[in-house]
Design a protein around this motif. Structure first.
Motif, PDB file in Angstrom:
ATOM      1  N   ARG A   9      11.879  34.873 -41.302  1.00  0.00           N
ATOM      2  CA  ARG A   9      11.457  36.272 -41.249  1.00  0.00           C
ATOM      3  C   ARG A   9      11.313  36.691 -39.791  1.00  0.00           C
ATOM      4  O   ARG A   9      10.937  35.887 -38.937  1.00  0.00           O
ATOM      5  CB  ARG A   9      10.130  36.436 -41.978  1.00  0.00           C
ATOM      6  CG  ARG A   9       9.670  37.873 -42.188  1.00  0.00           C
ATOM      7  CD  ARG A   9       8.447  37.893 -43.088  1.00  0.00           C
ATOM      8  NE  ARG A   9       7.957  39.253 -43.326  1.00  0.00           N
ATOM      9  CZ  ARG A   9       6.974  39.537 -44.187  1.00  0.00           C
ATOM     10  NH1 ARG A   9       6.386  38.575 -44.873  1.00  0.00           N
ATOM     11  NH2 ARG A   9       6.594  40.797 -44.346  1.00  0.00           N
ATOM     12  N   ARG A  27       9.153  42.883 -51.671  1.00  0.00           N
ATOM     13  CA  ARG A  27      10.454  43.231 -52.246  1.00  0.00           C
ATOM     14  C   ARG A  27      10.547  44.728 -52.533  1.00  0.00           C
ATOM     15  O   ARG A  27      11.276  45.151 -53.427  1.00  0.00           O
ATOM     16  CB  ARG A  27      10.670  42.441 -53.532  1.00  0.00           C
ATOM     17  CG  ARG A  27      10.653  40.933 -53.349  1.00  0.00           C
ATOM     18  CD  ARG A  27      11.991  40.401 -52.908  1.00  0.00           C
ATOM     19  NE  ARG A  27      11.976  38.961 -52.662  1.00  0.00           N
ATOM     20  CZ  ARG A  27      13.069  38.209 -52.542  1.00  0.00           C
ATOM     21  NH1 ARG A  27      14.250  38.777 -52.660  1.00  0.00           N
ATOM     22  NH2 ARG A  27      12.979  36.926 -52.293  1.00  0.00           N
ATOM     23  N   ILE A  77      16.312  42.100 -47.071  1.00  0.00           N
ATOM     24  CA  ILE A  77      16.445  40.775 -47.677  1.00  0.00           C
ATOM     25  C   ILE A  77      17.899  40.321 -47.559  1.00  0.00           C
ATOM     26  O   ILE A  77      18.811  40.953 -48.102  1.00  0.00           O
ATOM     27  CB  ILE A  77      16.017  40.791 -49.157  1.00  0.00           C
ATOM     28  CG1 ILE A  77      14.616  41.375 -49.317  1.00  0.00           C
ATOM     29  CG2 ILE A  77      16.097  39.377 -49.730  1.00  0.00           C
ATOM     30  CD1 ILE A  77      13.522  40.565 -48.692  1.00  0.00           C
ATOM     31  N   PHE A 105      14.376  39.263 -43.727  1.00  0.00           N
ATOM     32  CA  PHE A 105      14.052  37.955 -44.297  1.00  0.00           C
ATOM     33  C   PHE A 105      15.358  37.311 -44.722  1.00  0.00           C
ATOM     34  O   PHE A 105      16.020  37.787 -45.651  1.00  0.00           O
ATOM     35  CB  PHE A 105      13.113  38.091 -45.493  1.00  0.00           C
ATOM     36  CG  PHE A 105      12.906  36.804 -46.267  1.00  0.00           C
ATOM     37  CD1 PHE A 105      12.460  35.651 -45.651  1.00  0.00           C
ATOM     38  CD2 PHE A 105      13.162  36.754 -47.638  1.00  0.00           C
ATOM     39  CE1 PHE A 105      12.282  34.471 -46.358  1.00  0.00           C
ATOM     40  CE2 PHE A 105      12.982  35.579 -48.368  1.00  0.00           C
ATOM     41  CZ  PHE A 105      12.537  34.437 -47.727  1.00  0.00           C
ATOM     42  N   VAL A 137       9.346  30.907 -43.265  1.00  0.00           N
ATOM     43  CA  VAL A 137       8.630  31.254 -44.491  1.00  0.00           C
ATOM     44  C   VAL A 137       8.707  30.072 -45.454  1.00  0.00           C
ATOM     45  O   VAL A 137       9.784  29.522 -45.702  1.00  0.00           O
ATOM     46  CB  VAL A 137       9.238  32.513 -45.144  1.00  0.00           C
ATOM     47  CG1 VAL A 137       8.545  32.823 -46.471  1.00  0.00           C
ATOM     48  CG2 VAL A 137       9.128  33.703 -44.190  1.00  0.00           C
ATOM     49  N   GLU A 152      12.771  44.913 -39.917  1.00  0.00           N
ATOM     50  CA  GLU A 152      12.201  43.644 -40.358  1.00  0.00           C
ATOM     51  C   GLU A 152      13.144  43.013 -41.369  1.00  0.00           C
ATOM     52  O   GLU A 152      13.635  43.687 -42.283  1.00  0.00           O
ATOM     53  CB  GLU A 152      10.821  43.838 -40.974  1.00  0.00           C
ATOM     54  CG  GLU A 152      10.132  42.525 -41.317  1.00  0.00           C
ATOM     55  CD  GLU A 152       8.723  42.683 -41.854  1.00  0.00           C
ATOM     56  OE1 GLU A 152       8.051  41.661 -42.065  1.00  0.00           O
ATOM     57  OE2 GLU A 152       8.298  43.847 -42.056  1.00  0.00           O
ATOM     58  N   GLN A 175       9.497  33.921 -37.749  1.00  0.00           N
ATOM     59  CA  GLN A 175       8.531  33.099 -38.492  1.00  0.00           C
ATOM     60  C   GLN A 175       9.243  32.411 -39.647  1.00  0.00           C
ATOM     61  O   GLN A 175       9.966  33.049 -40.426  1.00  0.00           O
ATOM     62  CB  GLN A 175       7.397  33.971 -39.028  1.00  0.00           C
ATOM     63  CG  GLN A 175       6.347  33.194 -39.810  1.00  0.00           C
ATOM     64  CD  GLN A 175       5.312  34.110 -40.431  1.00  0.00           C
ATOM     65  OE1 GLN A 175       5.642  35.181 -40.936  1.00  0.00           O
ATOM     66  NE2 GLN A 175       4.049  33.705 -40.393  1.00  0.00           N
ATOM     67  N   HIS A 198      16.916  34.648 -46.638  1.00  0.00           N
ATOM     68  CA  HIS A 198      16.408  33.839 -47.744  1.00  0.00           C
ATOM     69  C   HIS A 198      17.296  32.614 -47.972  1.00  0.00           C
ATOM     70  O   HIS A 198      18.497  32.739 -48.244  1.00  0.00           O
ATOM     71  CB  HIS A 198      16.375  34.699 -49.012  1.00  0.00           C
ATOM     72  CG  HIS A 198      15.715  34.025 -50.175  1.00  0.00           C
ATOM     73  ND1 HIS A 198      15.821  34.490 -51.461  1.00  0.00           N
ATOM     74  CD2 HIS A 198      14.929  32.917 -50.255  1.00  0.00           C
ATOM     75  CE1 HIS A 198      15.139  33.702 -52.268  1.00  0.00           C
ATOM     76  NE2 HIS A 198      14.596  32.741 -51.553  1.00  0.00           N
ATOM     77  N   VAL A 211      11.500  45.432 -46.222  1.00  0.00           N
ATOM     78  CA  VAL A 211      12.068  44.297 -45.493  1.00  0.00           C
ATOM     79  C   VAL A 211      13.516  44.109 -45.937  1.00  0.00           C
ATOM     80  O   VAL A 211      13.806  44.121 -47.139  1.00  0.00           O
ATOM     81  CB  VAL A 211      11.257  43.005 -45.748  1.00  0.00           C
ATOM     82  CG1 VAL A 211      11.925  41.812 -45.080  1.00  0.00           C
ATOM     83  CG2 VAL A 211       9.831  43.159 -45.255  1.00  0.00           C
ATOM     84  N   GLU A 242       8.092  32.274 -50.525  1.00  0.00           N
ATOM     85  CA  GLU A 242       8.857  33.521 -50.558  1.00  0.00           C
ATOM     86  C   GLU A 242       8.126  34.640 -51.292  1.00  0.00           C
ATOM     87  O   GLU A 242       8.472  35.824 -51.130  1.00  0.00           O
ATOM     88  CB  GLU A 242      10.222  33.303 -51.189  1.00  0.00           C
ATOM     89  CG  GLU A 242      10.201  32.847 -52.624  1.00  0.00           C
ATOM     90  CD  GLU A 242      11.585  32.465 -53.113  1.00  0.00           C
ATOM     91  OE1 GLU A 242      12.120  33.217 -53.937  1.00  0.00           O
ATOM     92  OE2 GLU A 242      12.126  31.436 -52.653  1.00  0.00           O
ATOM     93  N   THR A 292       5.413  35.753 -50.540  1.00  0.00           N
ATOM     94  CA  THR A 292       4.678  36.535 -49.540  1.00  0.00           C
ATOM     95  C   THR A 292       5.551  37.609 -48.907  1.00  0.00           C
ATOM     96  O   THR A 292       5.048  38.436 -48.141  1.00  0.00           O
ATOM     97  CB  THR A 292       4.141  35.613 -48.437  1.00  0.00           C
ATOM     98  OG1 THR A 292       5.241  34.974 -47.765  1.00  0.00           O
ATOM     99  CG2 THR A 292       3.236  34.538 -49.011  1.00  0.00           C
ATOM    100  N   VAL A 293       6.860  37.595 -49.189  1.00  0.00           N
ATOM    101  CA  VAL A 293       7.772  38.584 -48.614  1.00  0.00           C
ATOM    102  C   VAL A 293       7.874  39.781 -49.550  1.00  0.00           C
ATOM    103  O   VAL A 293       8.226  39.623 -50.723  1.00  0.00           O
ATOM    104  CB  VAL A 293       9.169  37.977 -48.385  1.00  0.00           C
ATOM    105  CG1 VAL A 293      10.117  39.019 -47.794  1.00  0.00           C
ATOM    106  CG2 VAL A 293       9.080  36.761 -47.470  1.00  0.00           C
TER     107      VAL A 293
END
Length: 559
Positions: free
Chosen positions: A405, A537, A543, A482, A529, A480, A527, A484, A541, A532, A534-535
């Protein structure tokens, strides 16, 4: 690229002429010429060099033809002369070896020593059936497979789920999914590239009892597999506890049943903690299985707040010269030609503000006419060869995050610098790249652009990989993201990681001296992670997962 040793040869010829006239009472220096490194196309990992036996053993990917393997690099000590023996052919600037049998080479300085190059080819084989008990036993020498099945499953009603007995792409006949009667040995023909092997498969009945067979522990979860005493045992439950606790917790999730096999994913665990797990079915209790969760650790300075300027004018992403190197750039290479830093700290344009906060600014520049893409990577700068930086990708890392992230901002320019094999990209919009890779390497990977030595994405020791690629401007804002590492990104979830590679680059093909001078990428607050969930949806962010479409993915890698 192969090394030539004409100066040494000339010296030896001159010596031989003088030898005919003079008596030389001088003794030769006590040197033992040896091969110090070697790399073939399709090689897995590093070569194993035995100086006592004078052998070099390499492993080649199963899909490569051992009859003609391209030699990428070979090196020796003392600038020795290397002479290739039988099984070696030449095509323009390339050297190929027939590694189906050992190849002998002569390594010479004052004396000549015979070295032997030995190649092994690891072929992944399996034979999976429903209600299988344990792993199958595969004997490659006798070409025989023995599979155990729960004794409640008749041998005349075997369902083969999957099979691979030869090189990737080989064909098995008869069709294994059409064969069900294994009351006796069944033979299959495995054909590949005009050659056929005959394999036998024997299925044996096996009494199955309650057993935890494996636990693959992550930071906050654990993948558990087990065997039940009978198929579809509706009384079976899974229990677990911390090693320091007395009371068992019952697993409340779904048990996935496949005949006598059971699997489950236990979540909500603490990282870096000892646990134990068991199966309970009525009055029967399996043996306890102990496991330890991985630590949810971060790469130091992933916020990119710490930087120092060396006396030579190069910026480094760490607190001072004595600090341990977790992140590095190719700034030293750019500074070799001219005082310029493609990667620098950013004090004003930040994703997260606060005292002592900084970001990283990566810009693709032209240094004395040579393109230098701003980059930032987990690893170490090793030196410069020609116009290329020698980089070491990867740092030791034993945990397995589920993603990366962070924040990025990008302003691409139009590609105006190209090199082989990306000449057709001239005039297209440049692309940034951010990626995360987990590997099971023995050591970090050495990148050398001059020799076109890059990470082979088919390397089976790459456990997981996913990248964010974009040719879109973020209009002066941070996005931002993430990245995955979902199931599609993982190639082998059963193995433990040894290294992690995280790379950001202002021009995706900077390694190939291809990109746009003026493209600028900012990255901040990276960061790892481990949970997941905590991300968010909710669209706040970006993805990057199996469903995400990167810009310009149609270009692809050419080598």
């Amino acid at each position: 690229m192969l090394r030539r040793f004409y100066s040494v040869i000339t010296s030896l010829l001159a010596f031989c002429v003088l030898e005919g006239c003079l008596v030389n009472d001088m003794s030769y220096p006590d040197v033992k010429p040896a091969i110090t490194s070697i790399r073939f196309e399709g090689q897995v990992g590093e070569a194993v060099i035995d100086n006592d036996k004078r052998t070099v053993t390499v492993e080649i990917y199963e899909t490569y033809d051992l009859g003609s393997v391209r030699l990428l690099e070979i090196a020796s000590n003392y600038d020795s002369v290397i002479t290739f023996g039988k099984g070696t052919t030449y095509n323009e600037m390339n050297t190929y070896m027939d590694l189906r049998t050992p190849v002998e080479v002569q390594v010479s300085v004052y004396e000549s020593f015979t070295w032997t190059i030995i190649a092994n080819q690891r072929i992944t084989r399996h034979f999976k059936i429903r209600n299988q008990a344990g792993e199958e036993d595969i004997n490659e020498t006798e070409k025989m497979v023995v599979v155990k099945v729960a004794d409640t499953n008749p041998l005349s009603e075997i369902e083969v789920l999957d099979a691979k007995l030869g090189i990737e792409g080989s064909e098995i006949s008869p069709d294994f999914k059409e064969v069900h009667d294994f009351t006796d040995i069944v033979y299959f023909n495995v054909a590949y590239s005009g050659e056929t092997e005959r394999w036998g498969v024997r299925v044996l009945p096996w009494e199955v009892s309650l057993e935890i067979t494996s636990v693959n522990a992550w930071a906050y979860s654990a993948d558990v597999t087990g065997m039940l005493g009978k198929e579809q045992d509706n009384t079976a439950v899974l229990e677990f506890r911390k090693a320091s606790d007395e009371e068992w917790q019952r697993y409340e999730g779904d048990l996935v049943m496949d005949g006598v096999r059971m699997s489950a994913v236990i979540t909500g665990l603490d990282d870096d903690t000892d646990y134990t797990v068991r199966i309970v079915s009525g009055d029967d209790v399996s043996a306890e299985f102990d496991f330890h969760t991985e630590a949810a650790v971060q790469i130091p300075n992933s916020s990119y707040d710490e930087w120092f300027l060396s006396s030579g004018g190069a910026w480094f992403p760490r607190a001072d010269e004595s600090a341990e190197t977790w992140w590095d750039t190719a700034n030293m290479g750019a500074n070799t030609l001219s005082p310029v830093n493609p990667t620098t700290p950013e004090d004003n344009f930040l994703a997260v503000r606060g005292e002592g906060k900084r970001a990283a600014r990566l810009e693709t520049k032209s240094v004395l006419g040579v393109m230098a893409a701003g980059n930032l990577y987990s690893g170490r700068y090793k030196g410069t060869e020609g116009i290329s930086a020698l980089l070491e990708f990867g740092v030791p890392f034993e945990s397995r995050p589920v993603g990366l992230r962070g924040y990025y901002s990008y302003e691409p320019a139009t590609i105006n610098k190209v090199d082989t094999p990306y000449e057709d990209l001239m005039g297209r919009t440049d692309m940034c790249q951010i990626y995360i890779m987990l590997t099971a390497w023995d050591k970090p990977f050495d990148v050398n652009s001059t020799k076109r030595q890059y990470i082979d994405m088919d390397d089976p020791d790459i456990l997981a990989f996913r990248e964010l690629v974009s040719d879109q401007s973020t209009n002066g804002e941070y996005v931002e993201f993430f990245i995955h590492l979902d199931d599609e990104a993982w190639r082998d979830k059963s193995r433990k990681a040894t290294h992690i590679v995280v790379i950001s680059c202002a021009s995706r093909y900077g390694n190939y001296f291809t990109g746009a001078v003026g493209s600028v990428l900012y990255v901040d607050e990276f960061q790892l992670v481990y949970d997941e969930s905590t991300v968010p949806r909710d669209g706040s962010v970006l993805i990057v997962d199996k469903d995400h479409v990167n810009s310009n993915v149609d270009i692809g890698d050419r080598e």
